[in-house]
Write a protein that holds these residues in place. Structure first.
Motif, PDB file in Angstrom:
ATOM      1  N   SER A  84       7.452  -7.023 -10.258  1.00 52.04           N
ATOM      2  CA  SER A  84       8.641  -6.784  -9.437  1.00 52.04           C
ATOM      3  C   SER A  84       9.807  -7.645  -9.910  1.00 52.04           C
ATOM      4  O   SER A  84       9.692  -8.876  -9.956  1.00 52.04           O
ATOM      5  CB  SER A  84       8.326  -7.113  -7.974  1.00 52.04           C
ATOM      6  N   ARG A 104      10.441 -11.120  -0.898  1.00 47.94           N
ATOM      7  CA  ARG A 104       9.822 -10.028  -0.144  1.00 47.94           C
ATOM      8  C   ARG A 104       8.449 -10.429   0.387  1.00 47.94           C
ATOM      9  O   ARG A 104       7.947  -9.850   1.331  1.00 47.94           O
ATOM     10  CB  ARG A 104       9.665  -8.793  -1.027  1.00 47.94           C
ATOM     11  N   GLN A 159      13.031  -3.678   0.464  1.00 43.17           N
ATOM     12  CA  GLN A 159      12.455  -2.985  -0.688  1.00 43.17           C
ATOM     13  C   GLN A 159      11.567  -3.930  -1.493  1.00 43.17           C
ATOM     14  O   GLN A 159      11.657  -5.147  -1.365  1.00 43.17           O
ATOM     15  CB  GLN A 159      13.572  -2.433  -1.591  1.00 43.17           C
ATOM     16  N   ARG A 160      10.741  -3.340  -2.369  1.00 48.92           N
ATOM     17  CA  ARG A 160       9.804  -4.115  -3.187  1.00 48.92           C
ATOM     18  C   ARG A 160      10.510  -5.141  -4.070  1.00 48.92           C
ATOM     19  O   ARG A 160       9.952  -6.188  -4.375  1.00 48.92           O
ATOM     20  CB  ARG A 160       8.972  -3.169  -4.052  1.00 48.92           C
TER      21      ARG A 160
END
Length: 198
Positions: free
Chosen positions: A167, A146, A140-141
């Motif tokens: 984020s 990430r 996921q973001r």
């Protein structure tokens, strides 16, 4: 400059154009228990800030990635660091770095490589992220790392997003990285101290 609970002194030296990189710097400094030294819009640091860098056990560098590299303000600071370079004043300090840009790639790697070269010029010791990337279908973001960077934390913020919309995963990656740099610096300092006693 205040030392963290382990007695280490650390600084986060950064430039931020629109506030996004400052949020990363805040997170890194929180994890590292380090002082924030923001490079001005003119690319300057005060004499007191330069003195804090000299007294630091570790230095974490930060800049947005503009046009495939760090901002000109950061580069001005980098060029000005030739004075301590001539005298080897930052030799064997622990270094780290982080960056942000609006694109997923945005050539952020070039900025982090610039930081590692600057650290090497000063004969410093670089600390990588120390965590694997989040790269599965379930990722996921807001997962840690990430962006899949191993040299230093990267953040991606859409060009029309405010700093408050960054984020949480990118910011947490930055915070954990700050902890790691401080931990490595503590281990290195303890080893140097032990070697000097023997």
């Amino acid at each position: 400059m205040s030392a963290n609970s382990s007695g280490l002194k650390g600084v986060v030296v950064f430039h931020s154009g629109y506030g996004h990189t400052k949020r990363m710097a805040d997170s890194v400094a929180e994890g590292a228990k380090a002082s924030l030294l923001q490079i001005s819009a003119e690319g300057e640091l005060s004499e007191q800030q330069w003195a804090e860098i000299l007294a630091a056990d570790f230095i974490i560098l930060g800049s947005p990635t503009y046009m495939g590299g760090p901002s000109w303000q950061f580069k001005k600071f980098s060029d000005a660091s030739s004075k301590p370079w001539f005298a080897d004043l930052w030799k064997d300090k622990i270094f780290g770095g982080f960056t942000n840009s609006s694109s997923v790639n945005g050539d952020k790697l070039a900025t982090l490589q610039y930081f590692t070269l600057l650290a090497a010029q000063h004969r410093g010791i670089w600390v990588g992220v120390g965590m694997k990337s989040s790269n599965t279908k379930a990722s996921q973001r807001d997962d840690l790392n990430r962006m899949g960077s191993f040299i230093g934390p990267m953040a991606q913020t859409p060009a029309d997003a405010a700093p408050e919309e960054m984020s949480p995963g990118d910011l947490e990656t930055a915070r954990v990285y700050g902890e790691r740099v401080a931990e490595i610096a503590g281990l290195f300092l303890a080893a140097k101290t032990a070697a000097s006693i023997v």
